[in-house]
Design a protein around this motif. Structure first.
Motif, PDB file in Angstrom:
ATOM      1  N   TYR A 107       0.833  -1.204   0.000  1.00  0.00           N
ATOM      2  CA  TYR A 107       0.000   0.000   0.000  1.00  0.00           C
ATOM      3  C   TYR A 107       0.870   1.258   0.000  1.00  0.00           C
ATOM      4  O   TYR A 107       0.654   2.177  -0.786  1.00  0.00           O
ATOM      5  CB  TYR A 107      -0.950   0.001   1.192  1.00  0.00           C
ATOM      6  CG  TYR A 107      -1.537   1.361   1.456  1.00  0.00           C
ATOM      7  CD1 TYR A 107      -2.438   1.936   0.558  1.00  0.00           C
ATOM      8  CD2 TYR A 107      -1.163   2.088   2.579  1.00  0.00           C
ATOM      9  CE1 TYR A 107      -2.962   3.196   0.780  1.00  0.00           C
ATOM     10  CE2 TYR A 107      -1.687   3.349   2.803  1.00  0.00           C
ATOM     11  CZ  TYR A 107      -2.578   3.889   1.903  1.00  0.00           C
ATOM     12  OH  TYR A 107      -3.076   5.141   2.123  1.00  0.00           O
TER      13      TYR A 107
ATOM     14  N   SER B 123       0.927   3.829  -3.063  1.00  0.00           N
ATOM     15  CA  SER B 123       0.306   5.141  -2.841  1.00  0.00           C
ATOM     16  C   SER B 123       1.308   6.289  -3.004  1.00  0.00           C
ATOM     17  O   SER B 123       0.909   7.438  -3.178  1.00  0.00           O
ATOM     18  CB  SER B 123      -0.358   5.206  -1.468  1.00  0.00           C
ATOM     19  OG  SER B 123       0.599   5.059  -0.453  1.00  0.00           O
TER      20      SER B 123
ATOM     21  N   LYS C 147      -3.015   4.126  -9.752  1.00  0.00           N
ATOM     22  CA  LYS C 147      -3.033   4.788  -8.443  1.00  0.00           C
ATOM     23  C   LYS C 147      -3.654   3.882  -7.379  1.00  0.00           C
ATOM     24  O   LYS C 147      -4.610   3.172  -7.636  1.00  0.00           O
ATOM     25  CB  LYS C 147      -3.835   6.081  -8.535  1.00  0.00           C
ATOM     26  CG  LYS C 147      -3.190   7.143  -9.395  1.00  0.00           C
ATOM     27  CD  LYS C 147      -4.130   8.327  -9.569  1.00  0.00           C
ATOM     28  CE  LYS C 147      -3.550   9.384 -10.470  1.00  0.00           C
ATOM     29  NZ  LYS C 147      -3.260   8.956 -11.821  1.00  0.00           N
ATOM     30  N   CYS C 148      -3.083   3.953  -6.187  1.00  0.00           N
ATOM     31  CA  CYS C 148      -3.642   3.249  -5.038  1.00  0.00           C
ATOM     32  C   CYS C 148      -4.232   4.304  -4.117  1.00  0.00           C
ATOM     33  O   CYS C 148      -3.540   5.199  -3.644  1.00  0.00           O
ATOM     34  CB  CYS C 148      -2.555   2.462  -4.317  1.00  0.00           C
ATOM     35  SG  CYS C 148      -3.186   1.521  -2.915  1.00  0.00           S
ATOM     36  N   TYR C 149      -5.540   4.195  -3.870  1.00  0.00           N
ATOM     37  CA  TYR C 149      -6.243   5.211  -3.094  1.00  0.00           C
ATOM     38  C   TYR C 149      -6.313   4.914  -1.600  1.00  0.00           C
ATOM     39  O   TYR C 149      -6.509   5.815  -0.806  1.00  0.00           O
ATOM     40  CB  TYR C 149      -7.662   5.395  -3.621  1.00  0.00           C
ATOM     41  CG  TYR C 149      -7.698   5.906  -5.031  1.00  0.00           C
ATOM     42  CD1 TYR C 149      -7.192   7.152  -5.365  1.00  0.00           C
ATOM     43  CD2 TYR C 149      -8.241   5.133  -6.046  1.00  0.00           C
ATOM     44  CE1 TYR C 149      -7.224   7.625  -6.660  1.00  0.00           C
ATOM     45  CE2 TYR C 149      -8.289   5.595  -7.352  1.00  0.00           C
ATOM     46  CZ  TYR C 149      -7.782   6.842  -7.655  1.00  0.00           C
ATOM     47  OH  TYR C 149      -7.815   7.299  -8.939  1.00  0.00           O
TER      48      TYR C 149
END
Length: 119
Positions: free
Chosen positions: A57, A61, A70-72
């Motif tokens: 993560y 991110s 994209k990692c939200y």
């Protein structure tokens, strides 16, 4: 609150679902569901699965590039209240790519090139 949709991918660690926000059904995400027991089987030498997921993560991110998904965020399964989601799991919320993953795209381009070269 996020809503789980159809399954769009599968890997050795878990399943990827298409999802959206209940307040905005036009907001689409890829939800990477990672049950702890599957991760433990796939990488038994890892004693702390949670730290591995947090590493993924944090790395994802921090990437801010138009060419990288994209990692939200990261959420717990109990936010969904679905019977098949285990409590000992993690869900990473990624940007949804309507055309699939890069590997599938490359395979499709190769097939098109091969079909064009047929006599």
């Amino acid at each position: 609150i996020l809503c789980l949709g159809e399954e769009i991918g599968k890997g050795s660690f878990g399943v990827v679902y298409k999802g959206y926000q209940i307040s905005n059904p036009y907001s689409t995400y890829a939800l990477k569901y990672l049950p702890q027991h599957k991760m433990q089987k796939a990488i038994p030498y890892f004693s702390d699965i949670e730290s591995r997921v947090k590493q993924e993560y944090e790395a994802a991110s921090k990437c801010h590039c138009d060419r990288i998904v994209k990692c939200y965020g990261m959420v717990q399964p109990n936010m969904f209240n679905l019977w098949f989601l285990e409590d000992t799991a993690y869900i990473l919320v990624y940007e949804y790519c309507a055309y699939g993953d890069l590997g599938s795209y490359i395979d499709e381009v190769k097939k098109k090139k091969q079909n064009q070269n047929l006599p």
